[in-house]
Design an enzyme around this catalytic site. Structure first.
Site, short mmCIF file in Angstrom:
data_model
loop_
_atom_site.label_atom_id
_atom_site.label_comp_id
_atom_site.label_asym_id
_atom_site.label_seq_id
_atom_site.Cartn_x
_atom_site.Cartn_y
_atom_site.Cartn_z
N HIS A 35 -2.71 6.30 5.49
CA HIS A 35 -4.02 6.36 5.33
C HIS A 35 -4.69 7.79 5.56
CE1 HIS A 35 -8.52 5.60 4.48
NE2 HIS A 35 -8.04 4.61 3.70
N ASP A 87 -4.08 -2.43 1.07
CA ASP A 87 -3.28 -2.72 0.02
C ASP A 87 -2.06 -3.39 0.39
OD1 ASP A 87 -4.46 0.42 -1.02
OD2 ASP A 87 -4.99 -1.65 -1.97
#
Ligand code: SDX
Length: 431
Positions: free
Chosen positions: A308, A366
């Site tokens: 991320h 996710d």
């Protein structure tokens, strides 16, 4: 706008420049470079905006080093555990948790906007049946500006409010219809006696031939997934919505642009790509092969659902999602789901590997969401549409904040030009 209490000195070619430094309520100080080009004749350079604040905002804050996500100051784990999606929508839109009366009024307003203009059904039918539901959503949401003219004037606060409610209310209907269309089943209409998540599940899975009773385990899990994806500061799709809106474009066109950006596998498309990756791995004994590929600089493969831009500790949403995956799959009697076992073993092995530790790569939102969505009966092609449905309130809230900001101006980045300098045209006979 924060007050500038400090300044930073910049020296270029022997000239000193004082630039304002703002101290936020949370996060790093911010250097104001708005006058830099006028004063010093230089641009800043930051492809991907790794160190650049595009705006000021009061909606969501992420502390990537501590793995903290706050919506109007409330931690995501508390909202996921104690609140529900429409209450979080109210919080994101208006800044405070609603009173019982405010919540009831808001839920009624959303409920009464869930139906689509009947003529929009024809629009769906222009797509091939094998169209990806995200392609349908981009098209249908953009087309809303052709059907809802009375809420496209962004200078009118009432129209901004109506457009906000319409987008939040109609997105589940659009997503469900996009799904039904691709599987060749008739559209199901929303029902006002169902809550937001139950309505969506019923529109996806009900058929005219028999009643569909929503499983409360699934509707609670669905609502929690909506909450976990609701907003996330200035991520790529939100920044797309802000940039599109900065030209004065109508809200439906801007949200369609956000949906298009979210579709990418580096962003919202990662939930579909992650489940496909987990299925390609298939069994735990193949995990080392894929971890080696993810570390190989000559291999473009990346672990989907990992890493991320902001979180360098852990993604708090992934923590809640993992707990929810365990709970939902056990309640559904599929706790031995092989894909979940592969995901857990992959996470374990990756987090024990120095490569991922050094680069601070952790599971993101996710990584586990697709496992839950598949167990609920959704095909992988519906994973990103569900992300788009959930994020609509974040896009709309950030859009409203920007439109209402007196500092709002059209976004127009500059560049580091490395092309040819001026040269004269050469006639083709001389080339
Ligand atoms: C979302 O911004 C948001 O808030 C997004 C989101 C939201 O709610 O809106 O949180 C939703 O988009 C989550 C992210 C979903 N995407 C994926 O899971 C796709 C896989 N992850 C990546 O491609 C990547 O991690 C990003 C895109 C998420 C972040 O990329 P960055 O910040 O640009 O980091 P990078 O590409 O510069 O990577 C840094 C290093 C690189 O190695 P070096 O070049 O330094 O040697 O880490 C490596 C990368 O190669 N790396 C990975 C990796 N992610 C980064 N290596 C293997 N597998 C990965 N998943």
């Amino acid at each position: 706008m924060a007050d500038s209490t400090k300044t930073a000195k910049l020296t270029i070619d022997g000239n000193d420049y004082e630039l304002p430094l703002y101290s936020p309520t949370a996060g790093p100080d911010v250097l104001d470079i708005r006058k830099l080009y006028a004063q010093a004749g230089v641009f800043t350079y930051d492809p991907g905006y790794t160190s650049t604040a595009s705006c000021d905002s009061t909606i969501t804050f992420i502390d990537g080093d501590k793995g903290v996500l706050l919506h109007r100051g409330y931690p995501i784990d508390q909202l996921a555990g104690k609140s529900h999606y429409l209450e979080v929508c109210y919080l994101l839109l208006y800044g405070e948790l609603p009173s019982p009366t405010e919540l009831e009024d808001f839920e009624n307003r959303v409920t009464n906007h869930t139906m689509l203009h009947e003529q929009m059904m024809n629009f769906f039918r222009g797509f091939r049946r094998d169209a990806h539901p995200m392609a349908v959503m981009v098209g249908v949401v953009g087309a809303m500006s052709a059907f809802y003219h009375d809420s496209t004037d962004i200078t009118d606060e009432w129209q901004r409010e109506v457009a906000s409610i319409r987008l939040i209310a109609k997105m589940p209907t659009i997503a469900a219809m996009a799904y039904k269309y691709t599987i060749g089943q008739p559209f199901e209409y929303p029902r006002n006696d169902l809550d937001y998540a139950s309505n969506f599940l019923r529109m996806c899975f009900a058929v005219p031939a028999e009643d569909y009773v929503v499983n409360p385990i699934l509707s609670r899990a669905m609502d929690r997934i909506f909450t976990l994806h609701a907003d996330h500061e200035q991520n790529a799709s939100t920044s797309t919505v802000r940039l599109a809106s900065s030209s004065g474009a109508n809200p439906f066109a801007c949200i369609a642009a956000g949906i298009a950006c979210l579709w990418g596998p580096a962003h919202g498309g990662a939930n579909q790509a992650c489940l496909e990756m987990l299925k390609e791995i298939g069994t735990p004994d193949r995990i080392p092969e894929f971890i080696a590929r993810a570390k190989d600089k000559n291999d473009p493969f990346r672990l989907m659902g990992f890493g991320h831009r902001v979180y360098k500790n852990h993604d708090p949403r992934a923590t809640v999602m993992k707990e929810s995956a365990d709970e939902v799959l056990e309640l559904l009697g599929v706790e031995n789901n092989p894909t979940l076992q592969v995901a857990k073993e992959l996470e374990k092995q990756a987090l024990e590997d120095p490569y991922f530790a050094e680069k601070k790569l952790f599971p993101n939102v996710d990584f586990y969401s697709g496992i839950i969505l598949e167990a609920m009966g959704f095909p992988t092609s519906m994973f990103t549409p569900i992300f788009a449905l959930s994020r609509t309130v974040g896009w709309v809230s950030q859009w409203k904040e920007m439109i209402g900001d007196p500092q709002n101006k059209i976004g127009r980045p500059r560049q580091l030009y490395l092309g040819e300098t001026t040269r004269d045209y050469v006639d083709i006979e001389n080339r």
